[in-house]
Each structure stands twice: as structure tokens, then as C-alpha cells.
Design a protein around this motif. Structure first.
Motif, PDB file in Angstrom:
ATOM      1  N   MET A  11     -14.094  11.244  -1.493  1.00 63.05           N
ATOM      2  CA  MET A  11     -15.040  10.164  -1.776  1.00 63.05           C
ATOM      3  C   MET A  11     -14.507   9.283  -2.909  1.00 63.05           C
ATOM      4  O   MET A  11     -14.655   8.069  -2.861  1.00 63.05           O
ATOM      5  N   ASP A  12     -13.886   9.880  -3.939  1.00 63.63           N
ATOM      6  CA  ASP A  12     -13.272   9.090  -5.006  1.00 63.63           C
ATOM      7  C   ASP A  12     -12.156   8.205  -4.446  1.00 63.63           C
ATOM      8  O   ASP A  12     -12.019   7.048  -4.836  1.00 63.63           O
ATOM      9  N   ALA A  13     -11.361   8.767  -3.536  1.00 69.64           N
ATOM     10  CA  ALA A  13     -10.287   7.984  -2.934  1.00 69.64           C
ATOM     11  C   ALA A  13     -10.844   6.825  -2.120  1.00 69.64           C
ATOM     12  O   ALA A  13     -10.315   5.714  -2.161  1.00 69.64           O
ATOM     13  N   VAL A  14     -11.931   7.074  -1.388  1.00 71.12           N
ATOM     14  CA  VAL A  14     -12.555   6.011  -0.604  1.00 71.12           C
ATOM     15  C   VAL A  14     -13.109   4.927  -1.522  1.00 71.12           C
ATOM     16  O   VAL A  14     -12.912   3.736  -1.290  1.00 71.12           O
ATOM     17  N   LYS A  15     -13.783   5.330  -2.600  1.00 67.08           N
ATOM     18  CA  LYS A  15     -14.325   4.361  -3.553  1.00 67.08           C
ATOM     19  C   LYS A  15     -13.201   3.556  -4.203  1.00 67.08           C
ATOM     20  O   LYS A  15     -13.300   2.351  -4.372  1.00 67.08           O
ATOM     21  N   SER A  16     -12.121   4.240  -4.566  1.00 62.13           N
ATOM     22  CA  SER A  16     -10.999   3.569  -5.203  1.00 62.13           C
ATOM     23  C   SER A  16     -10.364   2.559  -4.252  1.00 62.13           C
ATOM     24  O   SER A  16     -10.038   1.440  -4.643  1.00 62.13           O
ATOM     25  N   THR A  17     -10.208   2.937  -2.988  1.00 60.84           N
ATOM     26  CA  THR A  17      -9.633   2.029  -2.000  1.00 60.84           C
ATOM     27  C   THR A  17     -10.548   0.833  -1.774  1.00 60.84           C
ATOM     28  O   THR A  17     -10.073  -0.305  -1.685  1.00 60.84           O
ATOM     29  N   ALA A  18     -11.843   1.078  -1.711  1.00 59.91           N
ATOM     30  CA  ALA A  18     -12.792  -0.022  -1.524  1.00 59.91           C
ATOM     31  C   ALA A  18     -12.749  -0.984  -2.707  1.00 59.91           C
ATOM     32  O   ALA A  18     -12.772  -2.208  -2.516  1.00 59.91           O
ATOM     33  N   THR A  22     -11.703  -4.899  -2.736  1.00 54.79           N
ATOM     34  CA  THR A  22     -12.636  -5.873  -3.300  1.00 54.79           C
ATOM     35  C   THR A  22     -11.962  -6.692  -4.391  1.00 54.79           C
ATOM     36  O   THR A  22     -12.074  -7.923  -4.416  1.00 54.79           O
ATOM     37  N   LEU A  23     -11.257  -6.017  -5.290  1.00 57.90           N
ATOM     38  CA  LEU A  23     -10.570  -6.718  -6.378  1.00 57.90           C
ATOM     39  C   LEU A  23      -9.491  -7.655  -5.856  1.00 57.90           C
ATOM     40  O   LEU A  23      -9.346  -8.771  -6.353  1.00 57.90           O
ATOM     41  N   THR A  24      -8.766  -7.221  -4.854  1.00 58.33           N
ATOM     42  CA  THR A  24      -7.732  -8.076  -4.274  1.00 58.33           C
ATOM     43  C   THR A  24      -8.350  -9.338  -3.676  1.00 58.33           C
ATOM     44  O   THR A  24      -7.871 -10.455  -3.915  1.00 58.33           O
ATOM     45  N   ILE A 159      -1.164 -11.894 -12.488  1.00 57.02           N
ATOM     46  CA  ILE A 159      -0.645 -10.576 -12.888  1.00 57.02           C
ATOM     47  C   ILE A 159      -1.536  -9.475 -12.330  1.00 57.02           C
ATOM     48  O   ILE A 159      -1.048  -8.499 -11.737  1.00 57.02           O
ATOM     49  N   LEU A 160      -2.854  -9.618 -12.489  1.00 57.24           N
ATOM     50  CA  LEU A 160      -3.780  -8.597 -11.990  1.00 57.24           C
ATOM     51  C   LEU A 160      -3.731  -8.489 -10.471  1.00 57.24           C
ATOM     52  O   LEU A 160      -3.784  -7.382  -9.920  1.00 57.24           O
ATOM     53  N   LEU A 161      -3.636  -9.618  -9.793  1.00 55.03           N
ATOM     54  CA  LEU A 161      -3.536  -9.588  -8.326  1.00 55.03           C
ATOM     55  C   LEU A 161      -2.246  -8.889  -7.900  1.00 55.03           C
ATOM     56  O   LEU A 161      -2.264  -8.058  -6.981  1.00 55.03           O
ATOM     57  N   ASN A 162      -1.156  -9.166  -8.572  1.00 54.02           N
ATOM     58  CA  ASN A 162       0.108  -8.503  -8.267  1.00 54.02           C
ATOM     59  C   ASN A 162      -0.019  -6.990  -8.473  1.00 54.02           C
ATOM     60  O   ASN A 162       0.453  -6.201  -7.642  1.00 54.02           O
ATOM     61  N   TRP A 163      -0.643  -6.576  -9.563  1.00 51.05           N
ATOM     62  CA  TRP A 163      -0.823  -5.144  -9.823  1.00 51.05           C
ATOM     63  C   TRP A 163      -1.731  -4.508  -8.779  1.00 51.05           C
ATOM     64  O   TRP A 163      -1.503  -3.377  -8.355  1.00 51.05           O
ATOM     65  N   LEU A 167      -0.818  -1.487  -6.232  1.00 56.05           N
ATOM     66  CA  LEU A 167      -1.622  -0.282  -6.038  1.00 56.05           C
ATOM     67  C   LEU A 167      -2.004  -0.090  -4.577  1.00 56.05           C
ATOM     68  O   LEU A 167      -2.056   1.035  -4.083  1.00 56.05           O
ATOM     69  N   SER A 168      -2.285  -1.184  -3.898  1.00 49.82           N
ATOM     70  CA  SER A 168      -2.693  -1.105  -2.495  1.00 49.82           C
ATOM     71  C   SER A 168      -1.549  -0.652  -1.608  1.00 49.82           C
ATOM     72  O   SER A 168      -1.779  -0.034  -0.562  1.00 49.82           O
TER      73      SER A 168
END
Length: 172
Positions: A11-18, A22-24, A159-163, A167-168
Motif C-alpha cells: 500500500m505504501d508503494a502504491v501511494k508513493s507511485t500515485a 501526481t507530482l509529475t 529540477i523537481l520534475l527531472n527528479w 524516481l518514476s
């Protein structure tokens, strides 16, 4: 007990991926909207002579009022998402991401609640019987401040989008 920890981990992995998705999306939208406004819309208005029209100040302030509020929502989503990601991944890069997102939020707050209203108030011509001769010197300073803050937001956002894209591309 072991099964529940695997469920919690997944569930943490799913939340992190979501949140990464969203951030991207939010960062890409924010950057593209900023660049569209700064590099296409405003230069087009300037080239067509709209910026020197007496009625442009209220219209321009209306455009920036809406855009600044959209930026505030984007900044809030980015800060929230990065804080959530930092809880599950407490790395140096994630801490730096949170700091950078707070800097973007601060720049957005300054533009929304100081620079845009000040520029609007300087541009309002209250005496209709006297023609406007020139732009006040303070307006040029505020334009300079706006462009510095805007360049900072776009750079940090890139920079944040690149990071986030880094991560993605990595598996959980």
C-alpha cells in the motif's frame, strides 16, 4: 503478522507511485502554464499593443489573479506530495526536494500577494483628465522582481520534475 506487513508495504508503494505520478503531472502542468504565459501570451499582448491600453491593468490583474491562485494550488500539491514521499523515502535528495518546493511556494506567495497587486496598483491611472506620460520606475523594479521569481520557479520546477521522472523510471 507477516502478511499484514506485506500488505502495508505494498500500500505504501502504491501511494508513493500515485504521488509520483501526481507530482509529475502537476509540475509539468505548472511549468508549461508558466512558460505559456511568460513566453507566448504576455509577449503577444505586448506586440499587439494591448499592454499600453488604459483598460489593460484590470484585465491583466484579472489574468494574474487567476493564474497566481492556480500556482498556489500547484505549489500546495507539490509540497504535500514531496512531504508524503519524504516519509516513505528519507533520502538527502528528498529532503532537498522538500526545501526546493518550499522555496517555490514562497516565491509564488510573494508574486501572488505582493508583486502582482503592487504592479496593478502602480498601473492604475486614477486621474482621467491627465494623460499617462511614462511608466513609474517602481514598475520596472517590480517587473524585474517578477522575472527573477519566475525564473527561480521555472528552474526549481524543472529540477523537481527531472527528479520525479528519475524516481518514476526506477522500480519501487
Amino acid at each position: 503478522m507477516v502478511a499484514s506487513s506485506k500488505v502495508a508495504f505494498s500500500m505504501d508503494a502504491v501511494k508513493s507511485t500515485a504521488w509520483r505520478k501526481t507530482l509529475t503531472i502537476v509540475l509539468a502542468f505548472w511549468l508549461s502554464a508558466s512558460l505559456l504565459l511568460d513566453l507566448v501570451i504576455m509577449p503577444s499582448l505586448a506586440a499587439s499593443g494591448m499592454l499600453i491600453q488604459p483598460d489593460f491593468v484590470p484585465a491583466g490583474y484579472g489574468i494574474f489573479w487567476i493564474f497566481n491562485r492556480i500556482e498556489l494550488v500547484c505549489a500546495a500539491i507539490v509540497v504535500t506530495g514531496l512531504l508524503i514521499q519524504q516519509v516513505s523515502n528519507s533520502s538527502d535528495r528528498m529532503t532537498q526536494s522538500v526545501r526546493l518546493s518550499l522555496l517555490m511556494l514562497s516565491a509564488t506567495l510573494v508574486c501572488t500577494y505582493f508583486v502582482s497587486p503592487q504592479m496593478s496598483s502602480l498601473g492604475v491611472h486614477l486621474n482621467w483628465f491627465e494623460p499617462v506620460v511614462n511608466v513609474p520606475a517602481e514598475m520596472n523594479q517590480l517587473h524585474g522582481s517578477y522575472w527573477v521569481l519566475e525564473a527561480m520557479k521555472v528552474t526549481i520546477g524543472g529540477i523537481l520534475l527531472n527528479w520525479q521522472l528519475d524516481l518514476s523510471s526506477k522500480p519501487n
